[in-house]
Design an enzyme around this catalytic site. Structure first.
Site, PDB file in Angstrom:
ATOM      1  N   TRP A  79       0.902  -1.151   0.000  1.00 46.09           N
ATOM      2  CA  TRP A  79       0.000   0.000   0.000  1.00 46.09           C
ATOM      3  C   TRP A  79       0.942   1.202   0.000  1.00 46.09           C
ATOM      4  O   TRP A  79       1.625   1.470   0.989  1.00 46.09           O
ATOM      5  CB  TRP A  79      -0.886  -0.006   1.243  1.00 46.09           C
ATOM      6  CG  TRP A  79      -1.945   1.056   1.227  1.00 46.09           C
ATOM      7  CD1 TRP A  79      -3.177   0.990   0.657  1.00 46.09           C
ATOM      8  CD2 TRP A  79      -1.858   2.356   1.810  1.00 46.09           C
ATOM      9  NE1 TRP A  79      -3.857   2.162   0.845  1.00 46.09           N
ATOM     10  CE2 TRP A  79      -3.077   3.022   1.547  1.00 46.09           C
ATOM     11  CE3 TRP A  79      -0.863   3.049   2.515  1.00 46.09           C
ATOM     12  CZ2 TRP A  79      -3.330   4.321   1.972  1.00 46.09           C
ATOM     13  CZ3 TRP A  79      -1.115   4.343   2.936  1.00 46.09           C
ATOM     14  CH2 TRP A  79      -2.346   4.966   2.676  1.00 46.09           C
ATOM     15  N   ASN A 105       6.933  -2.756   6.025  1.00 42.91           N
ATOM     16  CA  ASN A 105       5.611  -2.173   6.257  1.00 42.91           C
ATOM     17  C   ASN A 105       5.809  -1.020   7.225  1.00 42.91           C
ATOM     18  O   ASN A 105       6.415  -1.198   8.279  1.00 42.91           O
ATOM     19  CB  ASN A 105       4.676  -3.228   6.873  1.00 42.91           C
ATOM     20  CG  ASN A 105       3.344  -2.635   7.312  1.00 42.91           C
ATOM     21  OD1 ASN A 105       2.935  -1.595   6.808  1.00 42.91           O
ATOM     22  ND2 ASN A 105       2.674  -3.315   8.230  1.00 42.91           N
ATOM     23  N   GLY A 106       5.350   0.170   6.872  1.00 38.67           N
ATOM     24  CA  GLY A 106       5.500   1.329   7.757  1.00 38.67           C
ATOM     25  C   GLY A 106       6.112   2.497   6.999  1.00 38.67           C
ATOM     26  O   GLY A 106       6.091   2.540   5.773  1.00 38.67           O
ATOM     27  N   HIS A 509     -31.971  21.391  10.595  1.00 34.86           N
ATOM     28  CA  HIS A 509     -30.914  22.374  10.867  1.00 34.86           C
ATOM     29  C   HIS A 509     -29.950  22.490   9.692  1.00 34.86           C
ATOM     30  O   HIS A 509     -28.863  23.031   9.840  1.00 34.86           O
ATOM     31  CB  HIS A 509     -30.174  21.995  12.151  1.00 34.86           C
ATOM     32  CG  HIS A 509     -31.071  21.954  13.345  1.00 34.86           C
ATOM     33  ND1 HIS A 509     -31.471  23.092  14.012  1.00 34.86           N
ATOM     34  CD2 HIS A 509     -31.697  20.920  13.947  1.00 34.86           C
ATOM     35  CE1 HIS A 509     -32.291  22.752  14.997  1.00 34.86           C
ATOM     36  NE2 HIS A 509     -32.455  21.431  14.979  1.00 34.86           N
TER      37      HIS A 509
END
Ligand code: M6R
Length: 617
Positions: A79, A105-106, A509
Site C-alpha cells: 500500500w 511495512n511502515g 438544521h
C-alpha cells in the site's frame, strides 16, 4: 497496511518457499494491493520478481518465467506511501550488490537524511521508496551475521517499521524486526514462518509467537530466536490461533464481504460464548483490571477509528444507560492531539478489529501515559493494541478479510455491551435479573440477524436498481444515528458513492436542503415500543423528506405499519430491544452496499485507495 510474509524451510532447494510466500500473500492481499513482489534465497544467490498491480499480475509473470528452487523466501503486497505504485517501487528492495533483499511495512521518517548519507557515499538508488535505504544500510552493516546487521540498522531508523530481510550467504535464515508495526511468527516442523498477521501462514500452522516492540527475530528451519535491539535474549509468548484456514476463505460467496456479512450470527454468538458462570453472573476473565479500579471509574472514553468508532458510539448509549457513567467517544487520531482530560479514574476503551491501527495504538499509549486504565476490545490475537493495554476483551468474529468491516462491527458492539453489563453488575447500577434479561435478549440476536439475512432479497433488488444513483443519505436517531453513519461509510468505501449519515433530529438544521426529487434516503426507524416519542418523530421526518421529493427507504421493526404510507420501500427487521436494535438494523445497510458495489462491477473486497489495516498515521 502492507502485507509481509517470510519463510525458511528444508535446505534442499525446492519450490516450497515460493509457494508458501505466494499463498501467504494471497491471504494478506487485503492489507495492500498496489504492487507485489518476492525474493528467494537460491544456490545461485538472491532472485527477485516484483510487479505493480494486484498479486495476480505477479503470479502470471512467475508462471511465464518460473524462479529457481530456493530454501528461504520473503514476499510483500504494498500500500504505497513513498513513491508511486510502480514496478521499481514495489518491494523487495535489493542492495546494490544484490546480496540483501528487504521488505517493509511502515514509514521510515528519517529516510531523507539516510538517503542523502548513502548517496554521498556513492549509492545509486533505483526506487523512490524509504525502504530501499534499509537494503543499502543492511548490506553495509553486514559482517557475516544478518541479525546483528538488522539490530544495528533498526537503531538508526525513525518512524514505524516491520522489516524482513534475507542474505544471499544465509540460505537458512530470515531475519525480521518490528517497531510500531505488526509481525508474528508461525511455528512449523523443520520450517518456520513470518507474517504481518497469522493469515499469512494459517494454511500451514496454528502455532504462533507474538513479537514485542523493538525486537529482532531470527528464523531458521528449526529455530526461532528473539532478541531486543541491544542483543539481549527475549522469551517470546507462544499461542495457538483459534481459527483455521477455511475461516479465511470465501466459502462459496462472491466476495469476502458477502461471506463476512453472513458470518455475523456466528460472530455475535461466539463473542457471547462462555461469559457467564453457573449462577448466570457475567465473568469476563480476560479483564485483568482490579475490580476496585473499575468501581472507581468516573468516566469512560472510547477511542477508535472508522467502523470501530461507530461501534463505540452505539455502545455509549447502552453503557451510559446501564452504568450511569459518562461515556465519550472520540476518533483516536483526534484524541491525543487535543489534550484530553484523562486521569487514573478514566477507563479508556480502545476498539479495533485489527489491533494494529496506528492512530488507535498511539491514542492508547497517550492515555496510559496520562494514567488512564486502558481496556482493548480487539478481534486479532497477537496484535499490538491488546499487548499494550491493561486489559483486553476479545471479540470472536474470526478473521475479517474484506476491507469493509461488517462482522467485526457486530462483534464489537456485542463485546462493548458485555463490558457495560459487567460494569453495571460490579457497580450495582442494574439488578442481576435485569442484566440476565438483557443477556437473554443478546443471545437472541444471532437468530434475528439470520432472519434478516434470509429475508434480504428485496434489499439486494433495491441496490441493483439504484446502482446509478449519485448519492444516498442515511437518517437515524438515538442508537440509529451511528447506524446511519455506518451505512453511509459502507457505501462510500466500496461503491465510491456520495453518502452521508445524519442524526434525524438535525435534518431541519441544514441537511434537509440536500433533499430533491428522487433522492434516496435510508431512514432507520426506532421501535414504537422504545423511547418516548422517538418513533413518531422519525416517522414525521420521513413525511418531511417525502414531501420534498425524497425516496424514503425505511428500516423498521416488523409490524410497524405507521411507516407504510410514507415509505418508498420498507425493509422490516425482527423486533429487538431498543438498545440492541443496531445489531439487526445495520445488516440491510451492509447488504445494500455490498450488492450495489457488486452491481457496479467494483472489487467489493479491495476498494481503491484503501487497505484493511491502517498501520501508518
Ligand atoms: O482494525 P480497526 O478496527 O482498528 O480499523 C478501524 C478502521 O480503519 C476500519 O473500521 C475502517 O473504517 C473500515 N474500512 C470500515 O469498513
Amino acid at each position: 497496511m502492507c502485507g509481509i510474509v517470510g519463510y525458511v524451510g528444508p535446505q534442499t532447494p525446492g519450490p516450497r518457499p515460493l509457494e508458501v510466500v505466494m499463498g501467504g500473500l494471497a491471504r494478506l492481499e487485503y492489507r495492500g494491493y498496489d504492487s507485489a513482489g518476492v525474493a528467494l534465497v537460491t544456490p545461485q544467490g538472491l532472485v527477485s520478481a516484483k510487479r505493480a498491480g494486484k498479486l495476480g499480475v505477479l503470479a502470471a509473470d512467475l508462471e511465464a518465467a518460473p524462479l529457481p528452487p530456493a530454501t528461504a523466501a520473503i514476499g510483500h503486497t504494498r500500500w504505497a506511501t513513498h513513491g508511486a505504485p510502480t514496478d521499481s517501487n514495489a518491494h523487495p528492495h535489493l542492495s546494490e550488490d544484490g546480496t540483501v533483499a528487504v521488505i517493509h511495512n511502515g514509514i521510515i521518517e528519517n529516510f531523507i537524511q539516510l538517503r542523502a548519507e548513502l548517496a554521498a557515499d556513492g549509492v545509486a538508488f533505483s526506487s523512490d521508496t524509504d525502504t530501499e535505504t534499509v537494503a543499502h544500510l543492511l548490506a553495509r552493516a553486514y559482517d557475516g551475521d544478518l541479525t546483528t546487521a538488522m539490530r544495528t540498522v533498526a537503531k538508526r531508523l525513525q518512524g514505524t517499521f516491520t522489516l524482513l530481510a534475507v542474505h544471499a550467504d544465509a540460505p537458512d535464515t530470515v531475519v525480521g524486526t518490528r517497531h510500531d508495526s505488526p509481525l508474528v511468527v508461525g511455528l512449523g516442523e523443520g520450517e518456520n514462518f513470518l507474517g504481518s498477521d497469522v493469515a499469512a501462514f494459517i494454511a500451514h500452522t496454528r502455532e504462533a509467537v507474538e513479537l514485542g516492540q523493538d525486537q529482532v527475530v531470527t528464523l531458521t528451519p528449526d529455530g526461532v530466536e528473539v532478541v531486543d535491539f541491544d542483543g539481549n535474549p527475549v522469551a517470546p509468548k507462544r499461542y495457538t490461533v483459534d481459527w483455521d484456514a477455511s475461516a479465511a476463505e470465501k466459502g462459496g460467496f462472491a466476495s469476502f464481504m458477502d461471506k463476512e456479512i453472513h458470518d455475523q450470527p456466528h460472530a455475535v454468538a461466539d463473542t457471547l460464548l462462555g461469559r457467564t458462570d453457573a449462577a448466570g453472573h457475567l465473568v469476563l476473565d480476560e479483564i485483568r483490571v482490579d475490580e476496585t479500579v473499575l468501581r472507581q471509574i468516573d468516566k469512560i472514553i472510547v477511542i477508535a477509528c472508522g467502523t470501530a468508532a461507530y461501534a463505540g458510539q452505539v455502545a455509549k448509549y447502552a453503557i451510559e444507560h446501564w452504568c450511569r457513567i459518562p461515556v465519550e467517544v472520540e476518533l483516536a487520531h483526534e484524541f491525543r492531539y487535543r489534550d484530553p482530560v484523562v486521569n487514573a479514574k478514566t477507563l479508556v476503551v480502545a476498539v479495533s478489529q485489527s489491533g494494529e491501527t496506528m492512530d488507535t495504538l498511539m491514542a492508547v499509549r497517550h492515555a496510559r501515559e496520562q494514567g488512564a486504565t486502558v481496556l482493548a476490545i480487539v478481534n486479532t490475537h497477537g496484535s499490538t493494541i491488546p499487548r499494550e493495554s491493561d486489559a483486553v476483551l476479545y471479540t470472536h468474529a474470526g478473521p475479517e478479510v474484506a476491507v469493509a468491516s461488517t462482522k467485526a462491527f457486530l462483534a464489537q458492539i456485542t463485546a462493548a455491551y458485555l463490558l457495560g453489563l459487567y460494569l453495571a453488575q460490579l457497580r450495582g447500577t442494574k439488578f442481576p435479573d435485569e442484566i440476565a434479561e438483557i443477556l437473554d435478549d443478546l443471545r437472541e440476536i444471532p437468530a434475528k440477524v439470520q432472519q434478516v439475512l434470509d429475508e434480504a432479497g428485496p434489499v439486494r433488488e433495491a441496490a441493483v436498481e439504484m446502482k446509478d444513483v449519485p448519492s444516498v443519505l442515511f437518517l437515524g436517531r438515538h442508537v440509529g444515528y451511528p447506524v446511519a453513519m455506518e451505512g453511509a461509510l459502507k457505501l462510500k468505501e466500496i461503491a465510491y458513492l456520495h453518502a452521508e449519515g445524519f442524526a434525524a433530529g438535525e435534518l431541519k438544521h441544514g441537511p434537509i436542503a440536500l433533499i430533491e426529487d428522487g433522492q434516496p434516503v435510508f431512514v432507520i426507524v426506532p421501535s414504537p415500543r422504545g423511547r418516548d416519542s422517538l418513533h413518531s418523530k422519525v416517522v414525521s421526518n420521513i413525511q418531511e423528506i417525502r414531501a420534498r421529493g425524497a425516496r424514503p427507504l425505511v428500516i423498521a421493526e416488523e409490524g410497524d405499519t405507521d411507516v407504510l404510507p410514507f415509505a418508498d420501500r420498507v425493509f422490516f427487521v425482527p423486533k429487538t430491544a431498543s438498545l440492541l436494535a443496531p445489531l439487526v438494523a445495520v445488516v440491510p445497510l451492509q447488504i445494500f452496499a455490498c450488492a450495489l458495489a457488486a452491481a457496479k462491477g467494483l472489487d467489493v473486497d479491495q476498494p481503491r485507495n484503501l487497505a484493511k489495516s491502517v498501520t501508518v498515521e
